[in-house]
Scaffold this motif. Structure first.
Motif, short mmCIF file in Angstrom:
data_model
loop_
_atom_site.label_atom_id
_atom_site.label_comp_id
_atom_site.label_asym_id
_atom_site.label_seq_id
_atom_site.Cartn_x
_atom_site.Cartn_y
_atom_site.Cartn_z
N ASN A 67 9.19 -16.45 60.20
CA ASN A 67 8.16 -15.11 60.05
C ASN A 67 8.52 -14.23 61.25
O ASN A 67 8.02 -14.54 62.25
CB ASN A 67 6.65 -15.44 60.06
N VAL A 68 9.22 -13.27 60.98
CA VAL A 68 9.71 -12.62 62.00
C VAL A 68 8.66 -11.71 62.93
O VAL A 68 8.63 -11.56 63.93
CB VAL A 68 10.61 -11.33 61.68
N GLY A 69 7.43 -11.62 62.32
CA GLY A 69 6.16 -11.10 62.81
C GLY A 69 5.72 -11.94 64.05
O GLY A 69 5.12 -11.37 65.05
N ALA A 70 6.28 -13.28 63.88
CA ALA A 70 5.38 -14.43 65.07
C ALA A 70 6.15 -13.89 66.45
O ALA A 70 5.54 -14.57 67.46
CB ALA A 70 6.00 -15.59 64.40
N ALA A 87 18.25 -14.85 71.89
CA ALA A 87 18.23 -15.73 70.85
C ALA A 87 17.35 -15.35 69.57
O ALA A 87 17.82 -15.43 68.42
CB ALA A 87 17.51 -17.17 71.50
N CYS A 88 16.40 -14.67 69.65
CA CYS A 88 15.31 -14.10 68.72
C CYS A 88 16.17 -13.10 67.83
O CYS A 88 16.15 -13.04 66.53
CB CYS A 88 14.16 -13.35 69.09
N VAL A 89 16.79 -12.13 68.53
CA VAL A 89 17.74 -11.00 68.03
C VAL A 89 18.89 -11.64 67.14
O VAL A 89 19.17 -11.01 66.09
CB VAL A 89 17.77 -9.67 68.54
N GLY A 90 19.25 -12.73 67.92
CA GLY A 90 20.45 -13.08 67.17
C GLY A 90 20.18 -13.75 65.96
O GLY A 90 20.86 -14.03 65.15
N ALA A 91 18.93 -14.54 65.95
CA ALA A 91 18.58 -15.26 64.68
C ALA A 91 17.88 -14.33 63.70
O ALA A 91 18.28 -14.53 62.35
CB ALA A 91 17.67 -16.19 64.89
N ARG A 92 16.90 -13.41 64.08
CA ARG A 92 16.42 -12.48 63.26
C ARG A 92 16.73 -11.07 63.70
O ARG A 92 15.60 -10.81 64.50
CB ARG A 92 15.03 -12.71 63.06
N PRO A 93 17.62 -10.16 63.69
CA PRO A 93 17.63 -9.03 64.08
C PRO A 93 16.62 -8.20 63.90
O PRO A 93 16.25 -7.14 64.63
CB PRO A 93 18.87 -8.27 63.43
N CYS A 95 13.50 -8.50 64.34
CA CYS A 95 12.54 -8.50 65.41
C CYS A 95 12.55 -7.56 66.51
O CYS A 95 11.69 -7.38 67.16
CB CYS A 95 12.39 -10.29 65.98
N LEU A 96 13.70 -7.16 66.73
CA LEU A 96 14.08 -6.05 67.51
C LEU A 96 12.98 -5.11 67.60
O LEU A 96 12.49 -4.53 68.45
CB LEU A 96 15.31 -5.45 67.62
N GLU A 97 12.59 -4.48 66.51
CA GLU A 97 11.66 -3.19 66.33
C GLU A 97 10.28 -3.78 66.71
O GLU A 97 9.34 -2.87 67.08
CB GLU A 97 11.44 -2.68 64.79
N ARG A 98 9.88 -5.20 66.80
CA ARG A 98 8.60 -5.57 67.20
C ARG A 98 8.45 -6.12 68.76
O ARG A 98 7.44 -6.65 69.01
CB ARG A 98 8.03 -6.82 66.29
N TRP A 103 12.86 -3.93 75.90
CA TRP A 103 13.98 -4.90 75.17
C TRP A 103 14.67 -3.84 74.03
O TRP A 103 15.70 -4.08 73.92
CB TRP A 103 13.34 -6.23 74.48
N LYS A 104 13.90 -3.14 73.65
CA LYS A 104 14.31 -1.92 72.72
C LYS A 104 15.46 -1.44 73.60
O LYS A 104 16.42 -0.93 72.79
CB LYS A 104 13.17 -1.40 72.04
N ARG A 105 15.31 -1.01 74.65
CA ARG A 105 16.13 0.05 75.44
C ARG A 105 17.23 -0.94 76.05
O ARG A 105 18.27 -0.44 76.75
CB ARG A 105 15.49 0.73 76.38
N ASP A 106 17.42 -2.29 76.04
CA ASP A 106 18.37 -2.98 76.60
C ASP A 106 19.73 -3.09 75.73
O ASP A 106 19.57 -3.61 74.60
CB ASP A 106 17.48 -4.55 76.84
#
Length: 116
Positions: A67-70, A87-93, A95-98, A103-106
């Motif tokens: 569940n990406v919201g986690a 690892a998170c954005v690699g597994a579930r891109p 999640c970037l918006e959350r 991190w969004k600017r990285d």
């Protein structure tokens, strides 16, 4: 007390409302399968998991895959870890918006999300 320790009862309740996990026994709040099932149904269930699960990068990543919201409920030290975020954005891109704005600017995090 018996109901708080029953895996079946807690799972059924947690699928209806994540807050049910808050009333589960400590053993069930530490149970990988119980917490993952509850998080799959409602991402906020992770907030009621035992700290040891919320702090475990393998479990937290499994929860985010379910569940990406986690991603909003992982332990603070994971939320600040570049390796974990990558690892998170690699597994579930998605999640970037959350993620936190930093991190969004990285650039590296953004590129990892695009590659996935």
């Amino acid at each position: 007390r018996e109901m708080r320790e029953s895996t079946k009862v807690v799972l059924a309740a947690a699928r209806s409302t994540a807050a049910a996990l808050a009333f589960a026994s400590d053993a069930l709040r530490r149970d990988w399968d119980v917490v993952l099932a509850a998080t799959r149904a409602d991402c906020s269930a992770l907030a009621y998991a035992a700290d040891e699960l919320r702090e475990d990068p393998k479990f937290a990543l499994a929860a985010i895959k379910a569940n990406v919201g986690a991603v909003a409920y992982v332990a603070e030290q994971l939320a600040r870890s570049r390796d974990f975020i990558l690892a998170c954005v690699g597994a579930r891109p998605q999640c970037l918006e959350r993620l936190a704005d930093e991190w969004k600017r990285d650039r590296q995090v953004g590129l990892r999300a695009l590659e996935s």
